[in-house]
Design a protein around this motif. Structure first.
Motif, PDB file in Angstrom:
ATOM      1  N   UNK A 194       0.824  -1.207   0.000  1.00 37.40           N
ATOM      2  CA  UNK A 194       0.000   0.000   0.000  1.00 37.40           C
ATOM      3  C   UNK A 194       0.858   1.257   0.000  1.00 37.40           C
ATOM      4  N   UNK A 195       1.955   1.213   0.780  1.00 37.21           N
ATOM      5  CA  UNK A 195       2.828   2.388   0.844  1.00 37.21           C
ATOM      6  C   UNK A 195       3.450   2.659  -0.525  1.00 37.21           C
ATOM      7  N   UNK A 196       3.927   1.588  -1.161  1.00 39.30           N
ATOM      8  CA  UNK A 196       4.574   1.765  -2.459  1.00 39.30           C
ATOM      9  C   UNK A 196       3.577   2.314  -3.474  1.00 39.30           C
ATOM     10  N   UNK A 197       2.349   1.826  -3.420  1.00 38.72           N
ATOM     11  CA  UNK A 197       1.350   2.287  -4.398  1.00 38.72           C
ATOM     12  C   UNK A 197       1.040   3.769  -4.246  1.00 38.72           C
TER      13      UNK A 197
ATOM     14  N   UNK B 147       5.494 -12.550   6.197  1.00 38.99           N
ATOM     15  CA  UNK B 147       4.416 -12.094   5.336  1.00 38.99           C
ATOM     16  C   UNK B 147       3.270 -13.079   5.440  1.00 38.99           C
ATOM     17  N   UNK B 148       2.183 -12.749   4.835  1.00 36.03           N
ATOM     18  CA  UNK B 148       1.080 -13.703   4.801  1.00 36.03           C
ATOM     19  C   UNK B 148       0.051 -13.426   5.866  1.00 36.03           C
ATOM     20  N   UNK B 149       0.441 -12.907   7.004  1.00 39.22           N
ATOM     21  CA  UNK B 149      -0.537 -12.542   8.009  1.00 39.22           C
ATOM     22  C   UNK B 149      -0.614 -11.033   8.044  1.00 39.22           C
ATOM     23  N   UNK B 150      -1.794 -10.502   7.938  1.00 37.59           N
ATOM     24  CA  UNK B 150      -1.860  -9.063   7.847  1.00 37.59           C
ATOM     25  C   UNK B 150      -1.569  -8.417   9.180  1.00 37.59           C
ATOM     26  N   UNK B 151      -0.729  -7.436   9.167  1.00 35.93           N
ATOM     27  CA  UNK B 151      -0.384  -6.789  10.409  1.00 35.93           C
ATOM     28  C   UNK B 151      -0.979  -5.388  10.502  1.00 35.93           C
ATOM     29  N   UNK B 152      -0.866  -4.619   9.455  1.00 38.79           N
ATOM     30  CA  UNK B 152      -1.332  -3.244   9.557  1.00 38.79           C
ATOM     31  C   UNK B 152      -2.593  -3.054   8.738  1.00 38.79           C
ATOM     32  N   UNK B 153      -2.943  -1.825   8.529  1.00 38.32           N
ATOM     33  CA  UNK B 153      -4.033  -1.543   7.611  1.00 38.32           C
ATOM     34  C   UNK B 153      -5.386  -1.563   8.259  1.00 38.32           C
TER      35      UNK B 153
END
Lengths: 281, 415
Positions: A194-197, B147-153
């Motif tokens: 998301x940051x890169x986009x 990776x693979x487990x969402x951490x942020x957002x």
């Protein structure tokens, strides 16, 4: 009032993506009127937080860049004695009026503004060990007195104070106790995508996926003195796109423009060795 | 339960105080956690941890206290309800705050809570799996989560417990030594600022003062810059049982020499224990006499010894100097005590874990020197120790041991 505060809870801007933890930390700091202390690896956007918080909320930003010689009082005001002396010797100014020689610093200006604003105290750890302690009282009460003129500057509205630290020196406990603290973790792939986009909105998916794969593989190499960070990744992607590198080239060893990612010679060697090992496997 | 959480935090070494607690209560009363356990995790973490070093302890305490939450969500809600309604606990809050606390919509809270719990049970397994595969993932180490487990957002689907369980911040703990820069940062705190030497800096207040006294004719006043006045003597044990720690010791050495910022740093090597000679190089080629060193350096030097203090008791108590050279003179412990007697600001850094420090020779050395583990925590403690005035009790004991009888010269060691 509480409802209003919740409505304004901060989730970044379209130019700056924040994790939920950081968003909550900003909310808590704003709400409790405490400074927010942000730490994290270089290049994770500590400074940009304040810049984007101010831009996102349409608030003015007062920036105070700390150096090893910075004194706490400089953030509040400076008294230009030399100019006053000069004026007195050559009779060019109204010497009796000391207030003319008092210049408010970034913190002083923020206090005097009378409207909400964001103050960034950048790299607080660069200064002397006692520096944060010298600011405790002013940050607590949001006011200070200038002894030379007897004038007291008080903030009508508490400014939002963001403090960044690179961990070069330990900060005093009394100072830490008054801050809301957040440590910016290195972003994982999803957040990184998301940051890169945000910075490369029209990037090719295959290139982005390949670049991220190579980037995290590089970061995982053991013994790097300065692992590449977000800002380096973004620069690297710009270079890749300018040169029109095909995604397939990012799979093997020998990454193109490795110099934009790694800044130390020893890291260069470590990465090359690790790549050679992987190929041998 | 929330009080339990606070004590759990303290138990895990997160130094929370009533200060943090009040701030947390205020934040919760104002609904900053948005009525969710995840929100509570985030709010509590940014208010209770003042450094990332404590994140791991926080995660552990959180997992420990709120694991029960999964089993019995309703009971917890009842507790929270009771907690919020207890007038005694709320007595110290101002009326506006109390009203805000009591107006929390408990029904809504309960519903959200149970929703989260259902979700959490599902996700908790995911969390375990995630930990399980974390080790094999190339990104699993060093606090960078896989990776693979969402951490942020956005979305808020991540379970606080899964996060806490994952202990992503283990690498930031203080009881590990990580790199030279951190050691240097710790050592830099051994300092005593003083103005000495050449007058290179314009002394503005004095200039103003002197100029005023001089009827306005400019009179410049100069002063020497403020510099660290601390001198450090670093003695390092090398070889034998110290081999596994060679890299750690060399990191400490380079941190002290490059980043310490001391006025003067001298470092010498010894093997096992200090006897009559110390060496400038780790190969023991260039030596100098310990007595000379004791004479030349004044007591203002800070002495730091690095070694495991782990040896045959004979090497400490019976043999003196290099016994193959004839073995006369004071025994090892006497030499150590003489050093400690000459340099009252002294400490011993031990790369071995403190659990074996009861071993006879280590215990004996600890009577003479305050001993600290060679970790970031240990370094910080040592720095604090060196900044404090020396303990009179230890000083008198050291002085007595330092008078120790010399071994008669003809006598050979019994080994």
């Amino acid at each position: 009032m509480q409802a209003m505060q919740l409505q304004t809870s901060w989730r970044g801007t379209d130019r700056y993506i924040v994790s939920e933890e950081l968003g909550t930390a900003v909310d808590v700091a704003v709400h409790l009127g405490r400074p927010l202390l942000v730490k994290g690896e270089p290049g994770t956007g500590k400074t940009l937080l304040a810049v984007n918080l101010a831009a996102g909320r349409n608030l003015p930003l007062e920036r105070w860049q700390i150096k090893s010689t910075t004194k706490a009082v400089e953030g509040l005001y400076t008294y230009d004695t030399v100019r006053r002396l000069h004026d007195s010797r050559f009779g060019t100014g109204e010497v009796a009026d000391i207030a003319r020689y008092i210049e408010l610093g970034p913190l002083g200006r923020a206090f005097e503004r009378g409207e909400p604003c964001v103050v960034l105290i950048d790299e607080v750890d660069k200064a002397d060990l006692e520096f944060p302690n010298d600011l405790l009282h002013e940050l607590d009460t949001m006011s200070f007195t200038i002894p030379e003129t007897g004038r007291t500057v008080t903030a009508a509205v508490r400014p939002i104070v963001i403090i960044t630290s690179n961990n070069e020196k330990e900060l005093p406990d009394a100072f830490l106790r008054r801050c809301v603290f957040h440590f910016i973790e290195f972003p994982d792939r999803e957040l990184m995508t998301r940051i890169v986009r945000v910075h490369h909105p029209d990037i090719d998916d295959a290139l982005l996926a390949g670049a991220l794969e190579a980037f995290y593989r590089l970061r995982a190499v053991e013994g790097l003195r300065k692992p590449p960070s977000t800002s380096e990744l973004i620069d690297w992607l710009s270079a890749l796109r300018l040169a029109g590198i095909a995604p397939a080239k990012l799979l093997g060893a020998g990454l193109p423009f490795l110099g934009t990612l790694l800044k130390k010679e020893t890291d260069f060697d470590a990465a090359t060795r690790a790549a050679a090992r992987n190929r041998g496997r | 339960m929330f009080i339990d959480f606070f004590y759990a935090l303290r138990q895990r070494g997160v130094p929370v105080t009533t200060h943090n607690w009040l701030a947390l209560v205020r934040a919760l009363a104002d609904g900053l956690h948005q009525q969710s356990l995840e929100g509570f995790y985030r709010v509590a973490r940014c208010l209770c941890c003042a450094t990332e070093v404590h994140y791991d302890g926080f995660d552990q305490a959180f997992a420990q206290v709120f694991r029960g939450v999964e089993v019995d969500g309703a009971a917890v809600l009842a507790q929270l309800d009771e907690y919020l309604r207890d007038p005694k606990r709320l007595a110290y809050l101002d009326p506006a705050l109390r009203a805000a606390l009591q107006s929390l919509d408990l029904e809504q809270l309960r519903r959200l809570f149970e929703e989260r719990l259902a979700e959490q049970r599902k996700r908790h397994e995911g969390g375990n799996r995630w930990i399980g595969t974390g080790g094999t993932s190339p990104f699993g180490q060093g606090g960078v989560h896989p990776s693979g487990v969402r951490m942020g957002g956005g979305g808020g689907g991540r379970s606080a417990l899964a996060v806490a369980d994952a202990r992503r911040f283990r690498a930031y703990r203080n009881d590990l030594v990580l790199d030279t820069r951190q050691i240097a940062a710790a050592l830099r705190r051994i300092r005593k600022m003083a103005r000495k030497g050449e007058e290179l800096e314009l002394d503005l207040p004095h200039t103003v003062d002197a100029t005023a006294r001089n009827c306005g004719d400019l009179e410049l006043a100069w002063r020497p810059p403020r510099k660290n006045d601390v001198r450090v003597l670093l003695l390092m044990d090398v070889g034998g049982s110290m081999d596994p720690f060679a890299q750690l010791v060399s990191q400490l050495f380079s941190a002290a020499s490059q980043g310490g910022g001391f006025r003067e740093l001298r470092s010498y090597y010894f093997h096992n224990c200090v006897y009559g000679r110390l060496y400038e190089d780790a190969l023991f080629n260039r030596g100098l006499s310990t007595t000379e060193l004791l004479r030349d350096l004044d007591p203002s030097w800070r002495l730091i010894l690095v070694g495991d203090a782990y040896m045959h008791p004979g090497e400490l108590m019976m043999s003196s100097s290099d016994w193959w050279q004839g073995g006369g003179g004071p025994v090892g412990i006497t030499w150590l005590a003489r050093l400690a007697d000459r340099f009252p600001h002294a400490a011993w850094l031990n790369p071995e874990k403190p659990d074996i420090w009861d071993a006879p020779t280590i215990a004996e050395v600890r009577r003479v020197f305050a001993m600290f583990p060679l970790s970031l925590d240990g370094l910080a403690e040592m720095v604090a120790h060196l900044r404090r005035p020396p303990s009179p009790a230890r000083a008198s004991l050291v002085h007595r041991i330092a008078q120790g009888e010399d071994l008669p010269y003809p006598r050979r060691s019994e080994y």
